[in-house]
Design an enzyme around this catalytic site. Structure first.
Site, PDB file in Angstrom:
ATOM      1  N   SER A  25       0.845  -1.225  -0.124  1.00  0.00           N
ATOM      2  CA  SER A  25       0.153  -0.089   0.047  1.00  0.00           C
ATOM      3  C   SER A  25       0.946   1.174   0.120  1.00  0.00           C
ATOM      4  CB  SER A  25      -0.813   0.112   1.341  1.00  0.00           C
ATOM      5  OG  SER A  25      -1.484   1.190   1.298  1.00  0.00           O
ATOM      6  N   HIS A  61      -1.143  -1.429  -4.173  1.00  0.00           N
ATOM      7  CA  HIS A  61      -2.815  -1.010  -3.418  1.00  0.00           C
ATOM      8  C   HIS A  61      -2.535   0.383  -3.337  1.00  0.00           C
ATOM      9  CE1 HIS A  61      -6.013  -1.974  -0.813  1.00  0.00           C
ATOM     10  NE2 HIS A  61      -5.682  -1.003  -0.003  1.00  0.00           N
ATOM     11  N   ASP A 103      -4.706   3.442  -1.663  1.00  0.00           N
ATOM     12  CA  ASP A 103      -5.960   3.916  -1.012  1.00  0.00           C
ATOM     13  C   ASP A 103      -6.381   5.143  -1.152  1.00  0.00           C
ATOM     14  OD1 ASP A 103      -6.153   1.621   0.925  1.00  0.00           O
ATOM     15  OD2 ASP A 103      -4.128   2.317   1.513  1.00  0.00           O
ATOM     16  N   MET A 115      -8.873   7.912  -0.167  1.00  0.00           N
ATOM     17  CA  MET A 115      -9.879   8.479   1.076  1.00  0.00           C
ATOM     18  C   MET A 115     -10.457   9.857   0.869  1.00  0.00           C
ATOM     19  SD  MET A 115      -7.962   7.077   4.307  1.00  0.00           S
ATOM     20  CE  MET A 115      -6.799   5.492   4.182  1.00  0.00           C
ATOM     21  N   HIS A 143      -8.529   1.071  -3.820  1.00  0.00           N
ATOM     22  CA  HIS A 143      -9.286   0.785  -2.537  1.00  0.00           C
ATOM     23  C   HIS A 143     -10.080   2.020  -2.362  1.00  0.00           C
ATOM     24  CE1 HIS A 143      -9.528  -0.344   1.915  1.00  0.00           C
ATOM     25  NE2 HIS A 143     -10.822  -0.215   1.457  1.00  0.00           N
ATOM     26  N   MET A 153     -12.138   4.539   0.039  1.00  0.00           N
ATOM     27  CA  MET A 153     -12.986   4.484   0.790  1.00  0.00           C
ATOM     28  C   MET A 153     -13.629   5.930   0.792  1.00  0.00           C
ATOM     29  SD  MET A 153      -9.775   3.216   3.358  1.00  0.00           S
ATOM     30  CE  MET A 153      -8.739   3.078   1.843  1.00  0.00           C
ATOM     31  N   MET A 170     -11.557  -5.788   5.945  1.00  0.00           N
ATOM     32  CA  MET A 170     -10.794  -5.119   6.740  1.00  0.00           C
ATOM     33  C   MET A 170     -10.316  -5.790   7.840  1.00  0.00           C
ATOM     34  SD  MET A 170     -10.369  -2.338   5.059  1.00  0.00           S
ATOM     35  CE  MET A 170      -9.308  -1.564   6.028  1.00  0.00           C
ATOM     36  N   GLY A 176      -9.293   3.670   7.203  1.00  0.00           N
ATOM     37  CA  GLY A 176      -9.080   5.199   7.602  1.00  0.00           C
ATOM     38  C   GLY A 176      -7.563   5.547   7.739  1.00  0.00           C
ATOM     39  N   PHE A 177      -7.022   4.605   8.388  1.00  0.00           N
ATOM     40  CA  PHE A 177      -5.389   5.061   8.507  1.00  0.00           C
ATOM     41  C   PHE A 177      -4.543   3.849   8.677  1.00  0.00           C
ATOM     42  CE2 PHE A 177      -8.117   8.234  10.615  1.00  0.00           C
ATOM     43  CZ  PHE A 177      -7.550   9.328  10.483  1.00  0.00           C
ATOM     44  N   GLY A 178      -3.249   3.936   7.941  1.00  0.00           N
ATOM     45  CA  GLY A 178      -2.329   2.807   8.073  1.00  0.00           C
ATOM     46  C   GLY A 178      -1.484   2.934   9.562  1.00  0.00           C
ATOM     47  N   GLY A 179      -1.078   1.876   9.680  1.00  0.00           N
ATOM     48  CA  GLY A 179       0.015   1.769  10.965  1.00  0.00           C
ATOM     49  C   GLY A 179      -0.932   1.377  12.092  1.00  0.00           C
ATOM     50  N   ASP A 194      -6.553  -6.700   4.624  1.00  0.00           N
ATOM     51  CA  ASP A 194      -6.099  -5.216   4.553  1.00  0.00           C
ATOM     52  C   ASP A 194      -6.026  -4.348   6.213  1.00  0.00           C
ATOM     53  OD1 ASP A 194      -5.264  -2.652   3.992  1.00  0.00           O
ATOM     54  OD2 ASP A 194      -6.966  -2.033   2.699  1.00  0.00           O
ATOM     55  N   GLY A 195      -4.753  -4.263   6.535  1.00  0.00           N
ATOM     56  CA  GLY A 195      -4.814  -3.607   7.860  1.00  0.00           C
ATOM     57  C   GLY A 195      -3.944  -4.349   8.791  1.00  0.00           C
ATOM     58  N   THR A 213       2.732  -0.474   6.091  1.00  0.00           N
ATOM     59  CA  THR A 213       3.905  -0.234   6.961  1.00  0.00           C
ATOM     60  C   THR A 213       4.916  -1.147   6.840  1.00  0.00           C
ATOM     61  OG1 THR A 213       2.343   0.884   8.582  1.00  0.00           O
ATOM     62  CG2 THR A 213       4.281   0.503   9.377  1.00  0.00           C
TER      63      THR A 213
HETATM   64  C1  DX5 Z   1      -6.420   1.723   5.878  1.00  0.00           C
HETATM   65  C2  DX5 Z   1      -5.918   1.218   4.306  1.00  0.00           C
HETATM   66  C3  DX5 Z   1      -4.679   0.114   4.153  1.00  0.00           C
HETATM   67  C4  DX5 Z   1      -3.542   0.818   4.943  1.00  0.00           C
HETATM   68  C5  DX5 Z   1      -2.846  -0.337   5.564  1.00  0.00           C
HETATM   69  O1  DX5 Z   1      -7.780   2.094   5.626  1.00  0.00           O
HETATM   70  O2  DX5 Z   1      -7.117   0.570   3.698  1.00  0.00           O
HETATM   71  O3  DX5 Z   1      -4.503  -0.197   3.016  1.00  0.00           O
HETATM   72  O4  DX5 Z   1      -2.884   1.352   3.791  1.00  0.00           O
HETATM   73  O5  DX5 Z   1      -1.695   0.045   6.170  1.00  0.00           O
HETATM   74  P1  DX5 Z   1      -1.058  -0.880   7.249  1.00  0.00           P
HETATM   75  O6  DX5 Z   1      -0.684  -1.927   6.497  1.00  0.00           O
HETATM   76  O7  DX5 Z   1       0.113  -0.071   7.618  1.00  0.00           O
HETATM   77  O8  DX5 Z   1      -1.842  -1.337   8.172  1.00  0.00           O
HETATM   78 ZN    ZN Z   2      -6.518  -0.053   1.660  1.00  0.00          ZN
END
Ligand code: DX5
Ligand code: ZN
Length: 226
Positions: free
Chosen positions: A11, A35, A37, A39, A68, A70, A139, A144-147, A177-178, A200
């Site tokens: 991602s 991937h 994302d 948003m 993806h 969102m 999911m 909504g957020f990575g990490g 994902d996540g 990440t």
């Molecule tokens: C979050 C995204 C994910 C995100 C995953 O809503 O859909 O694709 O990039 O990030 P990691 O792998 O850091 O959880």
């Molecule tokens: Zn995603």
């Protein structure tokens, strides 16, 4: 129960946005899909990138794009990503009042169609819709957020979907994902996922391509029937 060889999809949400082309090239030989994302600050509180970035990236790599969305109102926006050359366009079940109609639009625009299920959404109401889709994104965090930290309980939805897909002889990828990383990917693979998004864990690594290869090896070993 056997599943197809795993797909690993880094991602770019975790990449350096000022060096996107380089960051894509860093994984293009090792990864299967990229991937992306998207948003909109409405469906989720965060705001990332949109169509112009996808169009620009399309010109610098041959990697299949796994978009993806969102976003709210996916019927209005999703086909534009198919037109821009996305391989797979996934939108959220929670954002769509007619997922099957939008899946048809996406397929006629030349893309694969993906349905995403967020953390708090049960999978059961959507099982009968799966023949209209090519990918099912479950999911393993709240979108909504990575990490964020992986939530293992959400793999129950993967198990349910895998049973349904096997029993119905459907051809559908189950994507998670996540929080997917070296310490979580095996349990997701064992539950029946066969496509793995990692932000990440790939872009936070010193060698992103090596991180992708390591994740794939772990997923292969843990797959049911492996
Ligand atoms: C979050 C995204 C994910 C995100 C995953 O809503 O859909 O694709 O990039 O990030 P990691 O792998 O850091 O959880
Ligand atoms: Zn995603």
């Amino acid at each position: 129960m056997t599943v197809p060889p795993p797909i690993v999809a880094p991602s770019i949400l975790a990449a350096d946005f000022a060096r996107l082309a380089e960051e894509v090239r860093a994984v293009e030989d090792a990864a299967d899909w990229l991937h992306v994302d998207v948003m909109d600050n409405h469906f989720v509180p965060n705001l990332t990138i949109g169509l112009p970035v996808v169009q620009s990236l399309r010109a610098v790599t041959a990697m299949p794009f796994d978009v993806h969305l969102m976003i709210e109102d996916p019927r209005r926006w999703a086909p534009g990503y198919a037109d821009a050359g996305a391989y797979n366009v996934t939108f959220h079940a929670e954002a769509s009042d007619d997922p099957v109609a939008l899946a048809k639009d996406l397929r006629s625009a030349g893309a694969k169609a993906g349905l995403a299920i967020d953390r708090d959404t049960p999978i059961e109401p959507y099982l009968d819709l799966l023949p209209s889709f090519d990918t099912l994104l479950i999911m393993t965090i709240k979108a909504g957020f990575g990490g964020q930290r992986f939530i293992p309980q959400l793999l129950d939805k993967v198990r349910t979907a895998r049973r349904h897909i096997s029993a119905g002889h459907l051809e559908l990828r189950i994507e998670v994902d996540g929080g997917i990383a070296a310490d979580t990917i095996e349990q997701a693979a064992a539950a029946g996922a066969d496509a793995f998004v990692a932000g990440t864990a790939v872009y936070g690594a010193a060698d992103p391509a090596e991180a992708v290869r390591h994740l794939r090896a772990l997923a292969e070993r843990a797959a049911p029937g492996a």
